[in-house]
Design a protein around this motif. Sequence first.
Motif, PDB file in Angstrom:
ATOM      1  N   VAL A 148      30.507  47.954 -18.454  1.00 20.60           N
ATOM      2  CA  VAL A 148      30.449  46.491 -18.564  1.00 20.60           C
ATOM      3  C   VAL A 148      29.199  46.004 -19.289  1.00 20.60           C
ATOM      4  CG1 VAL A 148      31.923  46.118 -16.549  1.00 20.60           C
ATOM      5  CG2 VAL A 148      29.433  46.123 -16.273  1.00 20.60           C
ATOM      6  N   GLY A 149      28.349  46.929 -19.732  1.00 18.22           N
ATOM      7  CA  GLY A 149      27.187  46.558 -20.529  1.00 18.22           C
ATOM      8  C   GLY A 149      25.962  46.139 -19.746  1.00 18.22           C
ATOM      9  N   VAL A 150      25.841  46.590 -18.507  1.00 12.56           N
ATOM     10  CA  VAL A 150      24.649  46.299 -17.702  1.00 12.56           C
ATOM     11  C   VAL A 150      23.690  47.484 -17.843  1.00 12.56           C
ATOM     12  CG1 VAL A 150      23.778  45.974 -15.360  1.00 12.56           C
ATOM     13  CG2 VAL A 150      25.882  44.838 -16.075  1.00 12.56           C
ATOM     14  N   PRO A 151      22.468  47.234 -18.313  1.00 15.81           N
ATOM     15  CA  PRO A 151      21.517  48.333 -18.494  1.00 15.81           C
ATOM     16  C   PRO A 151      21.143  48.995 -17.159  1.00 15.81           C
ATOM     17  CG  PRO A 151      20.747  46.324 -19.584  1.00 15.81           C
ATOM     18  CD  PRO A 151      21.935  45.960 -18.767  1.00 15.81           C
ATOM     19  N   GLU A 152      20.923  50.293 -17.194  1.00 19.32           N
ATOM     20  CA  GLU A 152      20.517  51.035 -15.997  1.00 19.32           C
ATOM     21  C   GLU A 152      19.232  50.484 -15.399  1.00 19.32           C
ATOM     22  OE1 GLU A 152      20.292  55.408 -15.530  1.00 19.32           O
ATOM     23  OE2 GLU A 152      21.741  55.449 -17.178  1.00 19.32           O
ATOM     24  N   THR A 153      18.369  49.967 -16.234  1.00 21.46           N
ATOM     25  CA  THR A 153      17.093  49.437 -15.746  1.00 21.46           C
ATOM     26  C   THR A 153      17.275  48.221 -14.837  1.00 21.46           C
ATOM     27  OG1 THR A 153      16.865  48.119 -17.769  1.00 21.46           O
ATOM     28  CG2 THR A 153      15.797  50.290 -17.740  1.00 21.46           C
ATOM     29  N   TRP A 154      18.431  47.589 -14.888  1.00 20.06           N
ATOM     30  CA  TRP A 154      18.696  46.437 -14.030  1.00 20.06           C
ATOM     31  C   TRP A 154      19.116  46.842 -12.611  1.00 20.06           C
ATOM     32  CZ3 TRP A 154      21.747  41.980 -16.746  1.00 20.06           C
ATOM     33  CH2 TRP A 154      21.066  41.566 -17.888  1.00 20.06           C
ATOM     34  N   LEU A 155      19.536  48.087 -12.443  1.00 18.39           N
ATOM     35  CA  LEU A 155      20.115  48.494 -11.155  1.00 18.39           C
ATOM     36  C   LEU A 155      19.181  48.306  -9.959  1.00 18.39           C
ATOM     37  CD1 LEU A 155      22.286  51.563 -12.175  1.00 18.39           C
ATOM     38  CD2 LEU A 155      23.013  49.228 -11.658  1.00 18.39           C
ATOM     39  N   PRO A 156      17.900  48.659 -10.047  1.00 17.02           N
ATOM     40  CA  PRO A 156      17.049  48.415  -8.868  1.00 17.02           C
ATOM     41  C   PRO A 156      16.966  46.934  -8.484  1.00 17.02           C
ATOM     42  CG  PRO A 156      15.992  49.958 -10.363  1.00 17.02           C
ATOM     43  CD  PRO A 156      17.194  49.412 -11.087  1.00 17.02           C
ATOM     44  N   GLY A 157      16.887  46.059  -9.464  1.00 20.62           N
ATOM     45  CA  GLY A 157      16.845  44.629  -9.165  1.00 20.62           C
ATOM     46  C   GLY A 157      18.141  44.127  -8.561  1.00 20.62           C
ATOM     47  N   LEU A 158      19.263  44.592  -9.117  1.00 20.02           N
ATOM     48  CA  LEU A 158      20.564  44.202  -8.569  1.00 20.02           C
ATOM     49  C   LEU A 158      20.733  44.744  -7.149  1.00 20.02           C
ATOM     50  CD1 LEU A 158      22.773  44.745 -11.745  1.00 20.02           C
ATOM     51  CD2 LEU A 158      21.865  42.589 -10.848  1.00 20.02           C
ATOM     52  N   ALA A 159      20.242  45.958  -6.930  1.00 18.99           N
ATOM     53  CA  ALA A 159      20.299  46.535  -5.580  1.00 18.99           C
ATOM     54  C   ALA A 159      19.464  45.710  -4.609  1.00 18.99           C
ATOM     55  CB  ALA A 159      19.809  47.980  -5.605  1.00 18.99           C
ATOM     56  N   ALA A 160      18.307  45.266  -5.059  1.00 14.94           N
ATOM     57  CA  ALA A 160      17.449  44.448  -4.191  1.00 14.94           C
ATOM     58  C   ALA A 160      18.131  43.136  -3.820  1.00 14.94           C
ATOM     59  CB  ALA A 160      16.114  44.181  -4.883  1.00 14.94           C
TER      60      ALA A 160
END
Length: 116
Positions: A37-49
Amino acid sequence: MFTAYALITVVAVLANAAVAVADLLGARFVLANSAEVGVPETWLPGLAALKAAGAAGLLLGLLGVPVIGVAAGTGLVLFFIGAVAVHIRARVYYNLAFPGGYLALAAASVVLAVLR
């Protein structure tokens, strides 16, 4: 009404906490979906938070701080509206039920919290 609220909210808390952990651990399905879906891996920690904070807030609402629960549920509703929009924008429809399911849980917990 409280029983329905409690049940839906507990399911929402567990589901969001579990997917937050999967995001933090970089689970294979999370990485594949994010890339698709085009979400960068670097965003995952923030999305998890954000998901973990939503789960914690829902739990606080269940434990007696209703304004926090409603705010957290509303935040999760907005978060998952965004997730559904990202899936639609990327034309990834086959797994739209996942963010849609999380959206439904969050919305139901908010509605039931307000009605109880």
